[in-house]
Design an enzyme around this catalytic site. Structure first.
Site, PDB file in Angstrom:
ATOM      1  N   ALA A 110       0.812  -1.122  -0.068  1.00 10.89           N
ATOM      2  CA  ALA A 110       0.081   0.024   0.100  1.00 10.89           C
ATOM      3  C   ALA A 110       1.027   1.269   0.131  1.00 10.89           C
ATOM      4  CB  ALA A 110      -0.898   0.065   1.434  1.00 10.89           C
ATOM      5  N   PHE A 111       0.369   2.349  -0.318  1.00 11.78           N
ATOM      6  CA  PHE A 111       1.123   3.513  -0.566  1.00 11.78           C
ATOM      7  C   PHE A 111       1.964   4.118   0.725  1.00 11.78           C
ATOM      8  CE2 PHE A 111      -0.391   7.628   1.023  1.00 11.78           C
ATOM      9  CZ  PHE A 111      -1.686   7.226   1.488  1.00 11.78           C
ATOM     10  N   LYS A 112       1.457   3.566   1.936  1.00 12.40           N
ATOM     11  CA  LYS A 112       1.988   4.160   3.217  1.00 12.40           C
ATOM     12  C   LYS A 112       3.268   3.615   3.158  1.00 12.40           C
ATOM     13  CE  LYS A 112      -2.418   4.621   5.418  1.00 12.40           C
ATOM     14  NZ  LYS A 112      -3.333   4.516   4.228  1.00 12.40           N
ATOM     15  N   ASP A 113       3.780   2.720   2.576  1.00 18.50           N
ATOM     16  CA  ASP A 113       5.400   2.201   2.557  1.00 18.50           C
ATOM     17  C   ASP A 113       6.119   3.236   2.039  1.00 18.50           C
ATOM     18  OD1 ASP A 113       4.830  -0.336   3.487  1.00 18.50           O
ATOM     19  OD2 ASP A 113       4.016  -1.086   1.393  1.00 18.50           O
ATOM     20  N   MET A 116       6.627   5.529   5.118  1.00 22.72           N
ATOM     21  CA  MET A 116       7.046   4.778   6.362  1.00 22.72           C
ATOM     22  C   MET A 116       8.514   4.235   6.239  1.00 22.72           C
ATOM     23  SD  MET A 116       5.106   5.012   9.015  1.00 22.72           S
ATOM     24  CE  MET A 116       3.801   4.369   9.594  1.00 22.72           C
TER      25      MET A 116
END
Ligand SMILES: *Cc1c(COP(=O)(O)O)cnc(C)c1O
Length: 465
Positions: A110-113, A116
């Site tokens: 997911a784009f949060k990587d 993060m």
């Protein structure tokens, strides 16, 4: 670079302070004291760079003196080496003037990587420099927990405790958290709902002695460093499609308003962007605000795109601050009123200004399924969040402007929705292919602050020893 609070009652601080604190002490959100500006010549100078190098150069003014540039370059190189696509955030053309930017090639799909992976490294650097430890606590219903765990696993000085509602997350999402076996990672399955988990986290932060003893910290999407780390891909997309000589539009599937705020920031700093589409599922508070200047809270309804099942978009406060000409008293007043009454409208001039740039869009579950099916028949597999973003981009009136839809999750993260729409069950990519064979490790807790705090304390003490 100094950062100030949107509510004006907290001391200004530098990037390290913002990174570790997350929320400002007055309850506001940190914003840069002044926006950096890129001229067209500056932007042209970023063309053709590998993504990690572009990211380091875009982030340098935000990081300031806190991390030496060569160190930042190394962090970006290592963070984006974890992505399986050589372009890191590739553009896929779907139609004459329509692209998907795939932001899901990182470890948890997911784009949060994107943010993060960098944040984990920044935290470790700053903590080592200050000889400190932190305990990051968070509640998750989906993507944030696994992205934080992947980013922090094995990093010295950081313990991570993630609460999830027992039996109420998807199996892929839960296994992405519970099958990471690192000494500094703990998962607690709480006998309650996601809201209960979130309330427990808030209560831990409100317990001042507990917060101080354990050096609690958070990596949720109100952390400015996460927003900053999402700006570079908007710059990359613009440059790839002819910027800065050519304008582009972006369509962003939105929950907490972090990702689309990063696009706004890119524009604020000089990237020529004509339109930003805020794409929602049936939890459409932002679309209603953009339609009618009515931000009123309703009950959150579950949908096919759970990461957008939100009624209070925390990062909206940052846009509000800008719309109100950075007036902290007006911002604090509006937010206080919103919390008290559950509704807010902004002065007419500010709302009109927002509408010249932002465009609201909503899609219900049946329409989302139909869009997944339509895209599949054209040869593209999109997860429910990305499908909403793509549908919103197609609905945009300015068809002559190249439009980029943020593809925020890999379809294999939502196999049931994809199967129902297309008859096809997407396979997990190779690095997660054995996810269902891995052993899960987590503890359970009743929905009780004492019980959860006792577990967090024991975990943190063991690791500090
Ligand atoms: C978190 C998330 C979103 C929402 O992003 P915000 O920055 O909270 O607006 C959209 N899609 C996916 C897949 C997500 O994980």
């Amino acid at each position: 670079m100094r950062y100030i609070s949107t509510r004006g009652q907290a001391p200004a601080c530098d990037f390290s302070g913002v990174l570790l604190a997350g929320l400002a002490e007055d309850g506001g959100l940190f914003m840069p004291e002044a926006w950096p500006h890129w001229s067209h010549a500056d932007l042209r100078g970023l063309r053709g760079l590998p993504y990690h190098e572009l990211a380091a150069r875009v982030l340098a003014p935000f990081v300031g003196e806190c991390i030496p540039f060569a160190t930042l370059q190394g962090m970006c190189r290592d963070a984006y080496a974890e992505f399986t696509h050589p372009a890191v955030v590739p553009l896929v053309q779907l139609d004459t003037n329509l692209w998907a930017q795939e932001l899901f090639h990182g470890p948890t799909l997911a784009f949060k990587d994107v943010a993060m992976q960098l944040l984990g490294r920044m935290f470790a650097h700053v903590l080592a420099e200050q000889n400190q430890r932190v305990t990051i606590v968070g509640a998750t219903s989906g993507d944030t927990g696994s992205a934080a765990i992947e980013a922090c696993r094995g990093r010295p000085g950081i313990d991570v405790v993630i609460l999830h509602p027992q039996g109420r997350t998807s199996e892929v999402q839960r296994r992405q958290m519970t099958t990471v076996h690192a000494r500094n990672i703990a998962n607690i399955a709480v006998d309650g709902t996601f809201d209960d988990c979130q309330d427990l986290v808030k209560a831990m932060f409100a317990d001042v002695p507990f917060r101080r003893d354990l050096h609690l910290s958070a990596v949720n999407s109100i952390n400015w460093a996460r927003i900053a780390a999402q700006i570079p891909y908007y710059v990359a997309a613009s440059l790839a499609l002819g910027g800065p000589e050519r304008e582009v539009a972006f369509s962003v599937p939105t929950g907490n308003f972090g990702n689309v705020l990063a696009a706004w920031a890119a524009r604020r700093m000089g990237v020529p962007i004509t339109r930003l589409v805020v794409a929602s599922n049936r939890n459409d508070i932002l679309a209603r605000f953009l339609d009618a200047n009515d931000m009123s809270i309703r009950v959150v309804e579950p949908s096919l795109s759970p990461s957008m099942d939100i009624q209070i978009s925390s990062n909206f406060e940052r846009l509000l601050f800008e719309l109100l000409d950075r007036d902290p008293v007006a911002t604090a007043g509006a937010m206080g009123g919103f919390r008290g009454t559950g509704r807010m409208s902004v002065p007419q001039a500010a709302w009109s200004r927002a509408r010249t740039l932002f465009h609201g869009f909503r899609l219900d579950d049946a329409e989302t399924e139909a869009e997944i099916r339509r895209l599949h028949s054209l040869g593209y597999l999109a997860d429910p969040h990305s499908a909403i973003g793509i549908a919103a981009a197609r609905a945009l009136p300015c068809a002559h402007v190249p439009t980029v839809a943020a593809a925020t999750a890999h379809p294999a993260k939502f196999p049931d929705a994809i199967e129902r729409a297309t008859g096809l069950r997407p396979a997990l990519p190779p690095r997660l292919a054995d996810l269902f064979d891995r052993t899960e490790l987590y503890s359970t807790a009743p929905n009780s602050l004492d019980a959860v705090e006792a577990q967090v304390r024991a975990f943190s003490l063991r690791n500090a020893a």
